[in-house]
Design a protein around this motif. Structure first.
Motif, PDB file in Angstrom:
ATOM      1  N   GLY A 125       0.736  -1.176  -0.110  1.00 31.05           N
ATOM      2  CA  GLY A 125      -0.005  -0.372  -0.021  1.00 31.05           C
ATOM      3  C   GLY A 125       0.952   1.364   0.097  1.00 31.05           C
ATOM      4  N   PRO A 126       0.268   2.287   0.127  1.00 27.17           N
ATOM      5  CA  PRO A 126       1.167   3.517  -0.052  1.00 27.17           C
ATOM      6  C   PRO A 126       1.902   3.737   1.117  1.00 27.17           C
ATOM      7  CG  PRO A 126      -1.375   4.096  -0.410  1.00 27.17           C
ATOM      8  CD  PRO A 126      -1.096   2.631   0.058  1.00 27.17           C
ATOM      9  N   VAL A 131       9.325  -1.943   9.903  1.00 26.69           N
ATOM     10  CA  VAL A 131       9.833  -3.289  10.531  1.00 26.69           C
ATOM     11  C   VAL A 131      10.276  -4.168   9.242  1.00 26.69           C
ATOM     12  CG1 VAL A 131       9.607  -5.308  11.929  1.00 26.69           C
ATOM     13  CG2 VAL A 131       8.994  -3.028  12.674  1.00 26.69           C
ATOM     14  N   GLY A 132       9.163  -4.384   8.292  1.00 21.28           N
ATOM     15  CA  GLY A 132       9.258  -5.115   7.186  1.00 21.28           C
ATOM     16  C   GLY A 132      10.460  -4.738   6.125  1.00 21.28           C
ATOM     17  N   LEU A 133      10.678  -3.303   6.094  1.00 15.19           N
ATOM     18  CA  LEU A 133      11.493  -2.750   5.071  1.00 15.19           C
ATOM     19  C   LEU A 133      12.871  -2.743   5.526  1.00 15.19           C
ATOM     20  CD1 LEU A 133      11.499  -0.861   2.534  1.00 15.19           C
ATOM     21  CD2 LEU A 133      11.594   1.028   4.113  1.00 15.19           C
ATOM     22  N   ALA A 134      13.140  -2.592   6.899  1.00 14.22           N
ATOM     23  CA  ALA A 134      14.500  -3.324   7.624  1.00 14.22           C
ATOM     24  C   ALA A 134      14.729  -4.701   7.181  1.00 14.22           C
ATOM     25  CB  ALA A 134      14.516  -2.771   8.777  1.00 14.22           C
ATOM     26  N   ASP A 227       0.013 -11.911   8.525  1.00 13.56           N
ATOM     27  CA  ASP A 227       1.154 -11.750   9.363  1.00 13.56           C
ATOM     28  C   ASP A 227       2.049 -10.912   8.485  1.00 13.56           C
ATOM     29  OD1 ASP A 227      -0.060 -13.668  10.982  1.00 13.56           O
ATOM     30  OD2 ASP A 227       1.036 -15.290  10.008  1.00 13.56           O
ATOM     31  N   SER A 228       1.552 -10.161   7.780  1.00 10.97           N
ATOM     32  CA  SER A 228       2.647  -9.341   6.763  1.00 10.97           C
ATOM     33  C   SER A 228       3.232  -8.168   7.622  1.00 10.97           C
ATOM     34  CB  SER A 228       1.803  -8.554   5.787  1.00 10.97           C
ATOM     35  OG  SER A 228       2.746  -7.709   4.984  1.00 10.97           O
ATOM     36  N   ASP A 229       4.824  -7.981   7.502  1.00  7.14           N
ATOM     37  CA  ASP A 229       5.297  -6.994   8.227  1.00  7.14           C
ATOM     38  C   ASP A 229       5.448  -5.685   7.302  1.00  7.14           C
ATOM     39  OD1 ASP A 229       7.221  -8.263   6.769  1.00  7.14           O
ATOM     40  OD2 ASP A 229       8.618  -8.412   8.143  1.00  7.14           O
ATOM     41  N   ILE A 230       4.844  -5.927   6.138  1.00 14.81           N
ATOM     42  CA  ILE A 230       4.877  -4.870   5.336  1.00 14.81           C
ATOM     43  C   ILE A 230       3.868  -3.880   5.310  1.00 14.81           C
ATOM     44  CG2 ILE A 230       5.149  -4.048   2.620  1.00 14.81           C
ATOM     45  CD1 ILE A 230       7.945  -4.658   3.823  1.00 14.81           C
ATOM     46  N   VAL A 254      -0.330 -16.264   6.439  1.00 20.17           N
ATOM     47  CA  VAL A 254       0.761 -15.812   5.605  1.00 20.17           C
ATOM     48  C   VAL A 254       1.335 -14.665   5.877  1.00 20.17           C
ATOM     49  CG1 VAL A 254       1.080 -15.300   3.099  1.00 20.17           C
ATOM     50  CG2 VAL A 254      -0.338 -17.560   3.830  1.00 20.17           C
ATOM     51  N   GLY A 255       2.597 -14.315   5.718  1.00 21.05           N
ATOM     52  CA  GLY A 255       3.215 -12.890   5.752  1.00 21.05           C
ATOM     53  C   GLY A 255       3.301 -12.440   4.379  1.00 21.05           C
ATOM     54  N   HIS A 256       4.625 -11.830   4.309  1.00 21.81           N
ATOM     55  CA  HIS A 256       4.703 -10.869   2.942  1.00 21.81           C
ATOM     56  C   HIS A 256       5.693 -11.905   2.022  1.00 21.81           C
ATOM     57  CE1 HIS A 256       5.469  -7.431   0.329  1.00 21.81           C
ATOM     58  NE2 HIS A 256       6.744  -7.697   0.451  1.00 21.81           N
ATOM     59  N   ALA A 257       5.103 -12.078   0.896  1.00 25.09           N
ATOM     60  CA  ALA A 257       3.778 -11.802   0.423  1.00 25.09           C
ATOM     61  C   ALA A 257       3.007 -12.968   0.023  1.00 25.09           C
ATOM     62  CB  ALA A 257       3.850 -10.836  -0.794  1.00 25.09           C
TER      63      ALA A 257
END
Length: 276
Positions: A125-126, A131-134, A227-230, A254-257
């Motif tokens: 999303g925008p 946390v996910g980016l790191a 469970d996404s961290d993004i 399910v997490g990313h993605a």
């Protein structure tokens, strides 16, 4: 059977897969940061009864050409998509974008609202959760440059891509083989330009993705790994308040993605695209 095709834009060779079916409404799939056009090999046949499905290798990935490191930007990726559609004489398109591919899709759909029929955003999303980016920045920047064989490549993906951990070994090897190529020393190395794996540069003025998102006129389906961290749940709710015609589905466990082949994902996609 998919056909491998190339076009050249401003001297840059771009590769895409044509999954068929010619004459149907066009649908273009765009992969994530370290992905490639083959990420949609399993999904494409499920859609080709109603759409002319294509998937692209974003510049610097797969079989597309490499460029200067400073030119790997979302704006250039969106410009490449516009150029590809122009070259193929596609005036209006449906887009499916996973992660980075979804960012590209948001930029394109916000920049050319009249050219997008429908938009599916896979776990993006925008706003991106820091946390996910790191996490992504760490494993992308620290990945090995070579592997002895495809089993080692598969093991790498199992470690760093949670959705792939339960895929049977033969199926996983079939997926990951498209990410690597033979190196001069007989080992395997990434197809992706090493420049992309360098530490992510911080833009002087980061893009405010809510601006192009607010300009989107097409109906939007957001698929989120529970469970996404993004992609945070609150971001999905804000997306629904910013523009009309946004619907969403969460994929449990399910997490990313999401792979988009989960029953929840596939059912939502087929319903959204009106595929019987």
């Amino acid at each position: 059977m998919s056909a491998s095709k190339f076009i050249t834009l401003n001297g840059l060779k771009l590769h895409y897969l044509d999954h068929g079916t010619q004459g149907k409404p066009p649908l273009v799939c765009i992969h994530g940061l370290t992905g490639n056009a083959h990420n949609f090999d399993v999904l494409a046949p499920r859609l080709s009864s109603s759409y002319h499905v294509m998937s692209v290798d974003v510049r610097g990935r797969g079989d597309s050409g490499w460029t200067a490191g400073t030119e790997y930007t979302p704006q250039n990726y969106a410009a490449d998509l516009a150029g590809l559609l122009d070259e193929l004489k596609i005036d209006r398109v449906t887009l499916i974008g996973t992660s980075m591919g979804g960012m590209i899709s948001i930029l394109f759909a916000g920049g050319y609202p009249h050219r997008v029929e429908k938009l599916i955003l896979n776990d993006i999303g925008p706003d991106i959760d820091p946390v996910g980016l790191a996490r992504i920045g760490n494993y992308v920047g620290e990945s090995p440059s070579e592997f002895n064989n495809l089993k080692q490549v598969a093991a790498y993906y199992r470690e760093h891509y949670p959705p792939m951990r339960n895929i049977p070994e033969p199926e996983l090897i079939e997926q990951v083989k498209w990410s690597v190529k033979p190196a001069d020393n007989g080992k395997l190395t990434w197809k992706m330009d090493p420049q992309i794996r360098k530490p992510m540069r911080t833009a002087a003025r980061p893009l405010d993705m809510w601006v192009p998102f607010a300009r989107i006129e097409a109906p939007v389906l957001v698929i989120r790994g529970a469970d996404s961290d993004i992609l945070a749940g609150r971001t999905v709710e804000r997306m629904k308040s910013v523009i009309r015609n946004v619907e969403s589905v969460e994929v449990a466990g399910v997490g990313h993605a999401p792979s988009l082949m989960e029953p929840e994902s596939l059912t939502a996609i087929r319903k959204f695209l009106a595929i019987g």
